[in-house]
Design an enzyme around this catalytic site. Structure first.
Site, short mmCIF file in Angstrom:
data_model
loop_
_atom_site.label_atom_id
_atom_site.label_comp_id
_atom_site.label_asym_id
_atom_site.label_seq_id
_atom_site.Cartn_x
_atom_site.Cartn_y
_atom_site.Cartn_z
N GLY A 75 -0.02 -3.01 -0.67
CA GLY A 75 -0.61 -3.33 0.80
C GLY A 75 -0.11 -4.90 1.12
O GLY A 75 0.73 -5.22 0.31
N ASN A 76 -0.42 -5.62 2.02
CA ASN A 76 -0.17 -6.85 2.41
C ASN A 76 -0.85 -7.86 1.42
O ASN A 76 -2.00 -8.10 1.33
CB ASN A 76 -0.74 -7.20 3.64
CG ASN A 76 0.19 -6.68 4.90
OD1 ASN A 76 1.24 -6.25 4.68
ND2 ASN A 76 -0.24 -6.35 5.96
N GLY A 78 -1.45 -7.23 -2.01
CA GLY A 78 -2.28 -6.59 -2.82
C GLY A 78 -2.08 -5.23 -3.17
O GLY A 78 -1.60 -4.37 -2.13
N ALA A 79 -2.78 -4.85 -4.23
CA ALA A 79 -2.44 -3.32 -4.56
C ALA A 79 -3.54 -2.59 -4.13
O ALA A 79 -4.71 -2.86 -3.75
CB ALA A 79 -2.33 -3.10 -6.28
N VAL A 80 -3.23 -1.36 -3.57
CA VAL A 80 -4.17 -0.38 -3.00
C VAL A 80 -4.34 0.78 -3.96
O VAL A 80 -3.21 1.38 -4.20
CB VAL A 80 -3.54 -0.03 -1.57
CG1 VAL A 80 -4.64 0.86 -0.98
CG2 VAL A 80 -3.47 -0.99 -0.69
N LYS A 93 -8.49 -2.30 -1.79
CA LYS A 93 -7.40 -3.04 -1.84
C LYS A 93 -7.73 -4.29 -2.57
O LYS A 93 -8.65 -4.91 -2.20
CB LYS A 93 -6.91 -3.46 -0.44
CG LYS A 93 -5.76 -4.52 -0.35
CD LYS A 93 -5.71 -4.80 1.15
CE LYS A 93 -4.41 -6.06 1.15
NZ LYS A 93 -4.23 -6.52 2.72
N ASP A 186 -0.95 -8.87 12.35
CA ASP A 186 0.11 -8.21 11.76
C ASP A 186 0.13 -6.75 11.93
O ASP A 186 0.12 -6.10 11.26
CB ASP A 186 -0.09 -8.51 10.17
CG ASP A 186 0.87 -8.09 8.96
OD1 ASP A 186 2.03 -8.30 9.55
OD2 ASP A 186 0.68 -7.79 7.92
#
Length: 340
Positions: A75-76, A78-80, A93, A186
């Site tokens: 994601g924005n 970071g990992a999800v 997240k 965003d």
């Protein structure tokens, strides 16, 4: 790829000219639609306040209580991952924020506003916790993924579906502004998610200023949807989100962004993109699309933010009102993209 409006002679409208009757009729229609929206907005907020099906706040969330099912993507900043807490599946997240304990606590406090979020157009929030130098946000798992992924898999969004997506996005923005007092910051297809019930919800909005500052976003990914005033260094406002909405609609309808460069990853491509957004005329949908939809997008993409439509004004436009009245089986459409 898009026809752009040119005015080489710099022609302007006479502000003292008389208004044609057809213009008066159109203005009266917009006023009536605005009154209709205003009379229903309180009912909409009341509906949100009494939502029954929403994620409950889980007070004992921590890293040891979560079972990782699989990695979902990035994601924005970071990992999800898909995780399981007891019998509840959720999307976690993980965002790196550093070792400053005061900063970590401030971010968790700022995220606390999401305890009160009750909207069918905003992704549900279970809670957040700090682990090592990361903040983990646990959110409602939307099993059909983002509109960005759906667009890649299924191609341009069908027009009847697109209308419902726009309805949901605008209502989500209104809830963020009117209830949570948050600007999204965003808005783009990758931050709009869908589930197999056909629900369409906003995610990854700027609820925490400190978390936004901690997220390492690539400039290209953000600038593609960025408004001209933001590129010039101006203040971010509600109208900046509306510009991003207009660009997102064009992308969803055509599967193409208005400005495409084969070398977008290098500095020349980025500068070309920024130049187009600031200096070129606003993009428009091709004439093959319905006029009401094209006018709706035009209202989102005025270069001057003072002329750009507000969320409430968008709700009063004929396209938005017509899309509300059309019955569409969103669940059947969404089920085509359900994650296995």
């Amino acid at each position: 790829m898009f026809k752009r409006r040119r005015n080489p002679k710099g022609l302007v409208l006479n502000p003292n000219a008389s208004v044609k009757s057809s213009d008066n009729d159109h203005k009266e229609e917009l006023i009536n639609n605005q009154k209709s929206f205003e009379s229903n907005v309180e009912a909409f907020m009341e509906q949100c306040a009494h939502m029954n099906r929403r994620p409950a706040w889980i007070s004992d969330l921590d890293n040891s209580s979560l079972e990782v099912v699989r990695h979902l993507g990035e994601g924005n900043g970071g990992a999800v991952s898909l995780v399981k807490h007891r019998n509840i599946f959720m999307a976690r997240k993980t965002v790196y924020v550093g070792s400053d304990s005061k900063l970590q606590k401030q971010i968790l406090r700022e995220l606390g506003v999401l305890h009160h979020c009750r909207s069918p157009y905003i992704v549900g929030f279970y809670g957040a916790f700090q682990y090592k130098n990361n903040i983990s946000l646990c959110m409602e798992y939307m099993d059909c993924g983002s509109l960005d992924a759906i667009l890649r898999e299924g191609g341009p969004i069908p027009l009847d579906i697109l209308g419902k997506i726009i309805n949901s996005m605008v209502k989500g923005l209104i809830y963020l502004y009117n209830v949570l007092h948050i600007i999204h910051r965003d808005l783009k297809p990758s931050n709009v998610v869908v589930n197999s019930r056909g629900e369409i919800k906003l995610c990854d909005f700027g609820v925490s200023g400190e978390l936004v500052n901690s997220v390492a976003q690539t400039f290209v990914g953000t600038s593609t949807y960025m408004s001209p005033e933001r590129i010039r260094g101006g203040k971010y406002t509600v109208k900046s989100d509306i510009w991003s909405l207009g660009i997102s609609i064009i992308e969803l309808a055509t599967q193409e962004l208005p400005w495409s460069f084969s070398n977008i990853d290098d500095s020349i491509g980025i500068l070309d993109l920024l130049h187009c957004i600031v200096q070129e005329e606003p993009p428009r949908l091709p004439s093959s699309f319905p006029e009401d939809l094209r006018l709706f997008v035009d209202a989102c993409l005025h270069k001057d933010p003072t002329l750009r439509a507000s969320p409430q004004q968008l709700c009063a436009m004929p396209y938005f009102q017509q899309a509300l009245m059309i019955n569409v089986d969103l669940a059947s459409w969404a089920s085509n993209f359900r994650s296995s």
